[in-house]
Design a protein around this motif. Structure first.
Motif, PDB file in Angstrom:
ATOM      1  N   ARG A  19       0.824  -1.218   0.000  1.00  0.00           N
ATOM      2  CA  ARG A  19       0.000   0.000   0.000  1.00  0.00           C
ATOM      3  C   ARG A  19       0.854   1.263   0.000  1.00  0.00           C
ATOM      4  N   PHE A  20       2.145   1.130   0.303  1.00  0.00           N
ATOM      5  CA  PHE A  20       3.022   2.297   0.333  1.00  0.00           C
ATOM      6  C   PHE A  20       4.084   2.256  -0.759  1.00  0.00           C
ATOM      7  N   LEU A  21       3.863   1.451  -1.776  1.00  0.00           N
ATOM      8  CA  LEU A  21       4.764   1.500  -2.924  1.00  0.00           C
ATOM      9  C   LEU A  21       4.636   2.860  -3.607  1.00  0.00           C
ATOM     10  N   PRO A  22       5.722   3.424  -4.177  1.00  0.00           N
ATOM     11  CA  PRO A  22       7.043   2.808  -4.344  1.00  0.00           C
ATOM     12  C   PRO A  22       7.996   2.987  -3.163  1.00  0.00           C
ATOM     13  N   ALA A  23       7.567   3.707  -2.098  1.00  0.00           N
ATOM     14  CA  ALA A  23       8.482   3.953  -0.981  1.00  0.00           C
ATOM     15  C   ALA A  23       8.990   2.652  -0.376  1.00  0.00           C
ATOM     16  N   THR A  24       8.126   1.606  -0.365  1.00  0.00           N
ATOM     17  CA  THR A  24       8.492   0.358   0.283  1.00  0.00           C
ATOM     18  C   THR A  24       9.157  -0.643  -0.666  1.00  0.00           C
ATOM     19  N   LYS A  25       9.528  -0.190  -1.851  1.00  0.00           N
ATOM     20  CA  LYS A  25      10.264  -1.069  -2.766  1.00  0.00           C
ATOM     21  C   LYS A  25      11.601  -1.471  -2.147  1.00  0.00           C
ATOM     22  N   ALA A  26      12.266  -0.514  -1.494  1.00  0.00           N
ATOM     23  CA  ALA A  26      13.560  -0.795  -0.883  1.00  0.00           C
ATOM     24  C   ALA A  26      13.557  -0.574   0.627  1.00  0.00           C
ATOM     25  N   LEU A  27      12.546   0.138   1.132  1.00  0.00           N
ATOM     26  CA  LEU A  27      12.485   0.457   2.560  1.00  0.00           C
ATOM     27  C   LEU A  27      11.296  -0.254   3.201  1.00  0.00           C
ATOM     28  N   LEU A  32       9.261   3.331   7.809  1.00  0.00           N
ATOM     29  CA  LEU A  32       8.786   4.648   7.392  1.00  0.00           C
ATOM     30  C   LEU A  32       8.650   5.530   8.625  1.00  0.00           C
ATOM     31  N   PRO A  33       9.240   6.725   8.604  1.00  0.00           N
ATOM     32  CA  PRO A  33       9.262   7.543   9.824  1.00  0.00           C
ATOM     33  C   PRO A  33       7.999   8.366  10.025  1.00  0.00           C
ATOM     34  N   ILE A  34       7.524   8.402  11.255  1.00  0.00           N
ATOM     35  CA  ILE A  34       6.533   9.383  11.667  1.00  0.00           C
ATOM     36  C   ILE A  34       7.342  10.526  12.258  1.00  0.00           C
ATOM     37  N   VAL A  35       7.471  11.592  11.526  1.00  0.00           N
ATOM     38  CA  VAL A  35       8.393  12.703  11.754  1.00  0.00           C
ATOM     39  C   VAL A  35       9.814  12.185  11.561  1.00  0.00           C
ATOM     40  N   ASP A  36      10.486  11.738  12.628  1.00  0.00           N
ATOM     41  CA  ASP A  36      11.858  11.261  12.468  1.00  0.00           C
ATOM     42  C   ASP A  36      12.125   9.942  13.192  1.00  0.00           C
ATOM     43  N   ILE A  37      11.063   9.262  13.586  1.00  0.00           N
ATOM     44  CA  ILE A  37      11.198   7.983  14.286  1.00  0.00           C
ATOM     45  C   ILE A  37      10.462   6.902  13.504  1.00  0.00           C
ATOM     46  N   PRO A  38      11.134   5.807  13.159  1.00  0.00           N
ATOM     47  CA  PRO A  38      10.466   4.729  12.417  1.00  0.00           C
ATOM     48  C   PRO A  38       9.260   4.183  13.178  1.00  0.00           C
ATOM     49  N   THR A  39       8.241   3.799  12.426  1.00  0.00           N
ATOM     50  CA  THR A  39       7.021   3.280  13.041  1.00  0.00           C
ATOM     51  C   THR A  39       7.306   2.152  14.016  1.00  0.00           C
ATOM     52  N   VAL A  40       8.165   1.227  13.626  1.00  0.00           N
ATOM     53  CA  VAL A  40       8.418   0.051  14.465  1.00  0.00           C
ATOM     54  C   VAL A  40       9.060   0.444  15.792  1.00  0.00           C
ATOM     55  N   GLN A  41       9.765   1.562  15.835  1.00  0.00           N
ATOM     56  CA  GLN A  41      10.376   1.987  17.100  1.00  0.00           C
ATOM     57  C   GLN A  41       9.310   2.399  18.103  1.00  0.00           C
ATOM     58  N   TYR A  42       8.253   3.071  17.624  1.00  0.00           N
ATOM     59  CA  TYR A  42       7.149   3.407  18.520  1.00  0.00           C
ATOM     60  C   TYR A  42       6.537   2.133  19.118  1.00  0.00           C
ATOM     61  N   ASN A  62      14.175  -9.033   3.000  1.00  0.00           N
ATOM     62  CA  ASN A  62      14.427  -7.676   2.512  1.00  0.00           C
ATOM     63  C   ASN A  62      14.428  -6.620   3.614  1.00  0.00           C
ATOM     64  N   LYS A  63      14.596  -7.033   4.867  1.00  0.00           N
ATOM     65  CA  LYS A  63      14.418  -6.082   5.968  1.00  0.00           C
ATOM     66  C   LYS A  63      15.669  -5.942   6.836  1.00  0.00           C
ATOM     67  N   HIS A  64      16.834  -5.991   6.201  1.00  0.00           N
ATOM     68  CA  HIS A  64      18.075  -5.870   6.955  1.00  0.00           C
ATOM     69  C   HIS A  64      18.190  -4.520   7.655  1.00  0.00           C
ATOM     70  N   CYS A  65      17.680  -3.455   7.042  1.00  0.00           N
ATOM     71  CA  CYS A  65      17.859  -2.124   7.628  1.00  0.00           C
ATOM     72  C   CYS A  65      17.130  -2.006   8.959  1.00  0.00           C
ATOM     73  N   MET A  66      16.063  -2.784   9.164  1.00  0.00           N
ATOM     74  CA  MET A  66      15.371  -2.760  10.443  1.00  0.00           C
ATOM     75  C   MET A  66      16.277  -3.349  11.530  1.00  0.00           C
TER      76      MET A  66
END
Length: 301
Positions: A19-27, A32-42, A62-66
């Motif tokens: 639902r968030f393509l193309p942003a989620t093609k590589a990320l 995805l940040p809410i302001v400057d904090i990734p959603t999963v961190q909240y 595909n989620k090494h950056c997490m």
């Protein structure tokens, strides 16, 4: 069921985020940040504030950056230290020290129930929490949503699913619970007799939707292992919880807090606006800009 301590949590994060393509093609959508904090961190911060000690994130290849985000970053930390950026250094170190976080891959997308089943060996014979990353809940004056559920679990000694009321025309987006007809609701707590995965408005037994927070008994894994495919051709957690009701009590708790559906684009935008307004250094600028946008829109009309 004995009242063991709830100290482990599972965060399913293996979805493709289409639902968030193309942003989620590589990320990953969880990054995805809410302001400057990734959603999963909240989500992880909520778990930690609720007393969770160990967290398993269900990922894909595909989620090494997490994983990198919650690991130490020696080079970045050293550069911040050398540059005298102590506040930023502390923030980065705090992220790495949030909790004991582990990862396992869901090798194929077979539904939420299958993703949770991947956590069986991690959980063992303990009650555990589940937090879905599409639901961010803000509690500025009350306990975190998950903590509310854990406290209820200690009170009733049984599995608890977190719910809130949704408009009747939106019940087809959620798992909907059916309160027991033999036991009267006690405040925000209701005993359940059934659950339905994404029913139509006509079929829905209530407007109480399951919104991404659970505290479940470990017996759920035995049921998931034998669970047949359900809605969408996937193994649904809802179906396994329904079967759990045959042998154990299951409750729903209408938790307090403002919930954002950040898996939806408009929900994500609302969260970004509200979180910005809650930040002292951003509030005035964001509010002034919003007033400017409204004024320009009214002039065009």
């Amino acid at each position: 069921m004995s009242k063991k301590i709830v100290r482990k949590a599972v965060i399913p994060a293996a979805g493709l985020g289409t639902r968030f393509l193309p942003a989620t093609k590589a990320l990953p959508k969880e990054m995805l940040p809410i302001v400057d904090i990734p959603t999963v961190q909240y989500i992880i911060e909520e778990a930690v504030k609720s007393g969770i000690e160990e967290i398993l994130i269900i990922t894909n290849s595909n989620k090494h950056c997490m994983e990198n985000h919650f690991d130490k970053s020696y080079e970045l930390e050293e550069r911040l230290r050398e540059g005298g950026k102590i506040e930023e250094l502390q923030m980065i170190e705090d992220i790495a020290n949030l909790a004991n976080i582990y990862y396992v891959r869901q090798k194929e997308p077979r539904g939420l129930g299958h993703a949770i089943m991947c956590a069986k060996s991690f959980i063992g014979n303990e009650p555990f929490a589940i937090l879905l990353g599409d639901d961010v809940v803000v509690n500025r004056n009350t306990k975190p949503a998950l903590k509310q559920l854990i406290d209820v679990y200690y009170e009733v000694g049984a599995s608890v699913v977190g719910v809130q009321r949704v408009p009747k025309d939106q019940v087809n987006k959620y798992g909907i619970v059916e309160p027991s007809h033999s036991k009267k609701a006690e405040g925000r707590l209701v005993k359940l007799c059934n659950m339905f995965e994404k029913p139509s408005a006509e079929e829905a037994p209530s407007d109480l939707a399951v919104l991404g927070r659970y505290v479940l008994a470990p017996e759920i894994f035995e049921l998931l292992e034998t669970q047949t495919v359900g809605t969408g051709g996937e193994i649904q957690l809802t179906d396994a919880i329904k079967r759990l009701m045959d042998t154990q009590a299951v409750y729903a708790y209408d938790f307090e807090g403002k919930r954002y559906d950040v898996g939806d684009k408009f929900g994500f935008i609302k969260a970004t606006i509200d979180f910005s307004l809650a930040r002292e250094e951003l509030h005035d600028s964001v509010l002034a800009y919003m007033k400017e946008v409204v004024k320009e829109s009214e002039m065009k009309e």
